[in-house]
Design a protein around this motif. Structure first.
Motif, PDB file in Angstrom:
ATOM      1  N   LEU A 509       0.773  -1.170   0.198  1.00  0.00           N
ATOM      2  CA  LEU A 509       0.114   0.032  -0.064  1.00  0.00           C
ATOM      3  C   LEU A 509       0.799   1.321  -0.096  1.00  0.00           C
ATOM      4  N   SER A 510       1.803   1.410   0.791  1.00  0.00           N
ATOM      5  CA  SER A 510       2.833   2.629   1.010  1.00  0.00           C
ATOM      6  C   SER A 510       3.700   2.553  -0.363  1.00  0.00           C
ATOM      7  N   SER A 511       4.007   1.452  -0.881  1.00  0.00           N
ATOM      8  CA  SER A 511       5.096   1.668  -2.022  1.00  0.00           C
ATOM      9  C   SER A 511       4.263   2.152  -3.315  1.00  0.00           C
ATOM     10  N   SER A 512       2.964   2.144  -3.340  1.00  0.00           N
ATOM     11  CA  SER A 512       2.223   2.470  -4.615  1.00  0.00           C
ATOM     12  C   SER A 512       2.179   3.968  -4.619  1.00  0.00           C
ATOM     13  N   PRO A 513       2.296   4.379  -5.860  1.00  0.00           N
ATOM     14  CA  PRO A 513       2.347   5.924  -6.116  1.00  0.00           C
ATOM     15  C   PRO A 513       0.729   6.393  -5.779  1.00  0.00           C
ATOM     16  N   VAL A 514      -0.222   5.925  -5.758  1.00  0.00           N
ATOM     17  CA  VAL A 514      -1.555   6.342  -5.589  1.00  0.00           C
ATOM     18  C   VAL A 514      -1.882   6.011  -3.954  1.00  0.00           C
ATOM     19  N   LYS A 515      -1.983   7.104  -3.267  1.00  0.00           N
ATOM     20  CA  LYS A 515      -2.054   6.850  -1.695  1.00  0.00           C
ATOM     21  C   LYS A 515      -3.618   6.911  -1.172  1.00  0.00           C
ATOM     22  N   SER A 516      -4.580   7.068  -2.154  1.00  0.00           N
ATOM     23  CA  SER A 516      -5.758   7.321  -1.463  1.00  0.00           C
ATOM     24  C   SER A 516      -6.712   6.929  -2.713  1.00  0.00           C
ATOM     25  N   GLU A 517      -8.115   6.784  -2.175  1.00  0.00           N
ATOM     26  CA  GLU A 517      -9.011   6.715  -3.278  1.00  0.00           C
ATOM     27  C   GLU A 517      -9.408   7.755  -4.143  1.00  0.00           C
ATOM     28  N   ARG A 518      -9.377   9.087  -3.322  1.00  0.00           N
ATOM     29  CA  ARG A 518      -9.307  10.254  -4.345  1.00  0.00           C
ATOM     30  C   ARG A 518      -8.225  10.492  -5.434  1.00  0.00           C
ATOM     31  N   GLU A 519      -7.240  10.068  -5.231  1.00  0.00           N
ATOM     32  CA  GLU A 519      -6.200  10.076  -6.136  1.00  0.00           C
ATOM     33  C   GLU A 519      -6.517   8.932  -7.162  1.00  0.00           C
ATOM     34  N   VAL A 520      -7.084   8.021  -6.876  1.00  0.00           N
ATOM     35  CA  VAL A 520      -7.148   6.760  -7.938  1.00  0.00           C
ATOM     36  C   VAL A 520      -8.529   7.552  -8.920  1.00  0.00           C
ATOM     37  N   LEU A 521      -9.425   8.131  -8.330  1.00  0.00           N
ATOM     38  CA  LEU A 521     -10.462   8.709  -8.936  1.00  0.00           C
ATOM     39  C   LEU A 521      -9.963   9.817  -9.934  1.00  0.00           C
ATOM     40  N   LEU A 522      -8.841  10.612  -9.617  1.00  0.00           N
ATOM     41  CA  LEU A 522      -8.174  11.601 -10.142  1.00  0.00           C
ATOM     42  C   LEU A 522      -7.501  11.150 -11.460  1.00  0.00           C
ATOM     43  N   VAL A 523      -6.694   9.977 -10.955  1.00  0.00           N
ATOM     44  CA  VAL A 523      -6.029   9.393 -12.287  1.00  0.00           C
ATOM     45  C   VAL A 523      -7.167   8.718 -13.192  1.00  0.00           C
ATOM     46  N   GLY A 524      -7.998   8.273 -12.854  1.00  0.00           N
ATOM     47  CA  GLY A 524      -8.842   7.823 -13.945  1.00  0.00           C
ATOM     48  C   GLY A 524      -9.544   8.713 -14.665  1.00  0.00           C
ATOM     49  N   ILE A 525      -9.995   9.866 -14.156  1.00  0.00           N
ATOM     50  CA  ILE A 525     -10.269  11.208 -14.776  1.00  0.00           C
ATOM     51  C   ILE A 525      -9.664  11.489 -15.940  1.00  0.00           C
ATOM     52  N   ILE A 526      -8.298  11.855 -15.324  1.00  0.00           N
ATOM     53  CA  ILE A 526      -7.066  12.457 -16.009  1.00  0.00           C
ATOM     54  C   ILE A 526      -6.929  11.557 -17.415  1.00  0.00           C
ATOM     55  N   SER A 527      -6.848  10.339 -17.066  1.00  0.00           N
ATOM     56  CA  SER A 527      -6.644   9.344 -18.295  1.00  0.00           C
ATOM     57  C   SER A 527      -7.631   9.310 -19.045  1.00  0.00           C
ATOM     58  N   THR A 528      -9.027   9.522 -18.833  1.00  0.00           N
ATOM     59  CA  THR A 528      -9.918   9.445 -19.831  1.00  0.00           C
ATOM     60  C   THR A 528      -9.920  10.871 -20.608  1.00  0.00           C
ATOM     61  N   GLU A 540      -2.887  23.338 -17.265  1.00  0.00           N
ATOM     62  CA  GLU A 540      -4.300  24.311 -16.979  1.00  0.00           C
ATOM     63  C   GLU A 540      -5.429  24.120 -17.481  1.00  0.00           C
ATOM     64  N   TYR A 541      -5.288  23.428 -18.510  1.00  0.00           N
ATOM     65  CA  TYR A 541      -6.465  23.046 -19.442  1.00  0.00           C
ATOM     66  C   TYR A 541      -7.023  21.682 -18.488  1.00  0.00           C
ATOM     67  N   ILE A 542      -6.120  20.801 -18.229  1.00  0.00           N
ATOM     68  CA  ILE A 542      -6.563  19.693 -17.282  1.00  0.00           C
ATOM     69  C   ILE A 542      -7.050  20.234 -15.930  1.00  0.00           C
ATOM     70  N   CYS A 543      -6.583  21.075 -15.410  1.00  0.00           N
ATOM     71  CA  CYS A 543      -7.134  21.469 -14.113  1.00  0.00           C
ATOM     72  C   CYS A 543      -8.423  22.419 -14.188  1.00  0.00           C
ATOM     73  N   SER A 544      -8.595  23.056 -15.215  1.00  0.00           N
ATOM     74  CA  SER A 544      -9.833  23.663 -15.672  1.00  0.00           C
ATOM     75  C   SER A 544     -11.095  22.706 -16.022  1.00  0.00           C
ATOM     76  N   TYR A 545     -10.509  21.525 -16.567  1.00  0.00           N
ATOM     77  CA  TYR A 545     -11.594  20.505 -16.638  1.00  0.00           C
ATOM     78  C   TYR A 545     -12.149  19.738 -15.213  1.00  0.00           C
TER      79      TYR A 545
END
Length: 595
Positions: A509-528, A540-545
């Motif tokens: 759990l600690s060695s993974s770069p994603v530390k919380s469920e919120r970051e997992v959701l962010l990674v999924g949304i950004i990937s999409t 800036e464009y990513i953060c505005s979305y």
């Protein structure tokens, strides 16, 4: 004829303004709003105000527009509909049958003052016609035909309307019943050249008055022309130089100086004088800056006073609202009448609305002050990086200015060479040698200036190349800083892994770069998001979305998360020079093969 006032001619035309006749006939023509008169011409109602029936000097029907079909005016509802018998000295006028339609008339010519009268008795004379129609107004001329009709010209246009009232009346001379002594009057508009000429003159006069009035209005609103600037002379130059040193006369003097420079008064002889005046003008810059600072200080003090006064008013509003709320409690509320309760509730609502408005205004002022303070406290972290770049930019600007000054000097030398060439043809042969020497010297000076200009241009190009190198170094340093940040973020992860070897689940759990469920959701949304943008997108464009979904997301958090996931997101640089831009791309499919 002589008795009727003469024929219709230009000599008998009065060119004055319309004036009402106070002794105008006003007998039985009560349908026009005039008082009746007796046989002697005296009014039967001595207290009658003629202004009630017809305004002085203004015709009741506007005859200015040609082609307007005019008929006798309608009978007012408060006037009797039946016409009365009119008694004159030599004749009697009997009204027509009230059931018959009104007599038809032609279109009223513009400015009509002449009427056609038909159906006269054969024995009617001009004296009888004058006796009947002079009560309508002043008669200028009567032109009687051998047949039973005539033309009558009045002094004013509104008198024609009075004469038209008599159309349809039966006339009888004396008490005779002979056919030659009776007739049926037909009064209609007549077209006369004199009337049209007077009307055109009046229209031209009104147009002249209107043009004059408009010209006066334009002159009144036209801004005043600036005072003329004196021509340059040594005396005027000294006067302007003294005015430039005076704060009260500085504005006038600086305008004169500007006009002189734009006129081209600067030459070799006057260059020193103009330089001293420009130097004097430059000395006022500090004074103006100090005045601006003083005004800003006064504005801040006024803002502070306004804020204090507004807060005091707000406190008083709070007390008033508290009084209303306490009066609305049941202990006191039961003792008020229904009307008193209604008034108290209305007053309470009004006071609360006003208090909320004042409170919002005060909070807005405080918010602005906090924003100003935060802008002053925040320091730009990239200032240290850009010092060297700004220094190079300033050097480049200085080189540009020097280059421009050298070009101007070259132009000046060329102008002087042309002047010397022109003077060379006019001068004598004895001065040719000296002029040739001057030409050689000037050509040498030009060559030297050109060489210097080439050196400056080469140096300018070198500085530009250095500036490009500094920008590239800056980009390399930024990439190194990002790598260092990634190493720092990976170092504590290794320590945690060494300390927690016994707990494999916690280790994973600690060695993974994603530390919380919120970051997992962010990674999924950004990937999409990046998957549908194959050419990448800026942070800036990513953060505005993302901020549309959650306004609490900040740019730094997203950028740190994406830098940790190097196998999922990749940062690339696109563009050259000023258009250089960082773009993030989705590389999860390639990273899956690598891992």
């Amino acid at each position: 004829s002589a008795d009727g006032g003469g024929n219709l001619s230009l000599d008998s035309i009065p060119m004055g303004l319309p004036m009402s006749d106070p002794t105008a006939w006003a007998t039985a023509m009560n349908n026009l709003g005039m008082a009746p008169m007796g046989m002697t011409g005296q009014p039967l109602l001595p207290d009658f105000d003629p202004a009630l029936g017809m305004m002085t000097g203004i015709p009741p029907i506007n005859p200015m527009m040609p082609g307007l079909g005019i008929v006798p005016p309608p009978i007012p509802p408060d006037m009797p509909a039946a016409k009365e018998i009119i008694h004159c000295k030599s004749c009697t006028l009997f009204p027509p049958n009230p059931h018959l339609p009104p007599p038809a008339t032609r279109e009223r010519p513009p400015g009509c003052k002449t009427v056609f009268v038909g159906g006269l008795p054969e024995n009617a004379t001009e004296q009888i016609i004058m006796e009947v129609f002079e009560q309508c107004g002043e008669v200028i001329a009567i032109r009687k035909s051998k047949k039973n009709f005539c033309h009558i010209r009045f002094a004013e246009e509104f008198m024609v309307d009075k004469a038209l009232y008599l159309s349809g009346y039966r006339i009888r001379l004396g008490s005779s019943t002979d056919k030659k002594d009776t007739g049926r009057l037909h009064v209609d508009f007549a077209q006369a050249r004199d009337d049209l000429y007077e009307w055109e003159c009046k229209q031209r006069m009104l147009a002249r008055e209107e043009r004059h009035r408009r010209r006066l209005e334009e002159e009144r609103f036209r801004p005043p022309s600036p005072p003329p600037v004196v021509h340059y002379s040594d005396h005027e130059c000294s006067v302007v130089a003294e005015k430039l040193k005076d704060d009260t006369k500085f504005l006038e003097a600086i305008q004169t100086l500007l006009t002189w420079i734009e006129r081209g008064e600067v030459n070799r002889r006057t260059a020193n004088n103009f330089y001293s005046m420009i130097q004097s003008a430059n000395s006022h810059v500090r004074r103006l800056v100090n005045e601006k600072a003083a005004h800003e200080k006064e504005m801040e003090e006024a803002k502070e006073k306004f804020k204090l006064a507004l807060s005091g008013i707000l406190v008083q509003f709070e007390q008033i609202v508290a009084v209303y709320h306490s009066a609305s409690k049941q202990k006191a509320w039961d003792h008020f009448t229904k009307a008193q309760r209604k008034n108290i509730s209305v007053w309470c609502k009004q006071a609360e609305e006003i208090r909320n408005i004042h409170n919002d205004e005060l909070m807005g002022i405080r918010r602005e002050e906090e924003m100003e303070m935060s802008d002053e406290e925040i320091e730009d972290p990239s200032e240290m990086k850009e010092t060297e770049e700004s220094a190079l930019v300033s050097q480049v600007e200085a080189l540009k200015e020097e280059n421009d000054s050298l070009r101007w000097q070259l132009d000046a030398y060329r102008n002087e060479v042309e002047l010397l060439k022109q003077e060379q043809g006019k001068a004598s042969r004895d001065e040719d040698t000296t002029k040739e020497q001057q030409m050689k010297l000037l050509q040498q000076a030009l060559q030297g200036m050109q060489k210097h200009l080439l050196k400056v241009q080469e140096e300018y190009k070198k500085r530009e190349a250095e500036l490009e190198k500094v920008k590239e170094d800056k980009l390399k340093i930024e990439t190194l800083l990002e790598n260092l940040k990634e190493q720092e973020s990976s170092a504590p992860r290794v320590c945690v892994c060494s300390q927690e070897k016994e707990c494999p689940a916690e280790k994973a759990l600690s060695s993974s770069p994603v530390k919380s469920e919120r970051e997992v959701l962010l990674v999924g949304i950004i990937s999409t998001f990046l998957h549908v943008h194959p050419f990448g997108a800026s942070i800036e464009y990513i953060c505005s979305y993302l901020q549309r979904l959650d306004s609490k997301i900040c740019t730094a958090e997203v950028e740190v998360l994406m830098t940790r996931l190097q196998n999922t997101f990749r940062q690339e640089l696109s563009g050259v020079g000023a258009s250089l831009e960082k773009r993030w791309k989705f590389c999860g499919f390639d990273g899956l093969k690598m891992t």
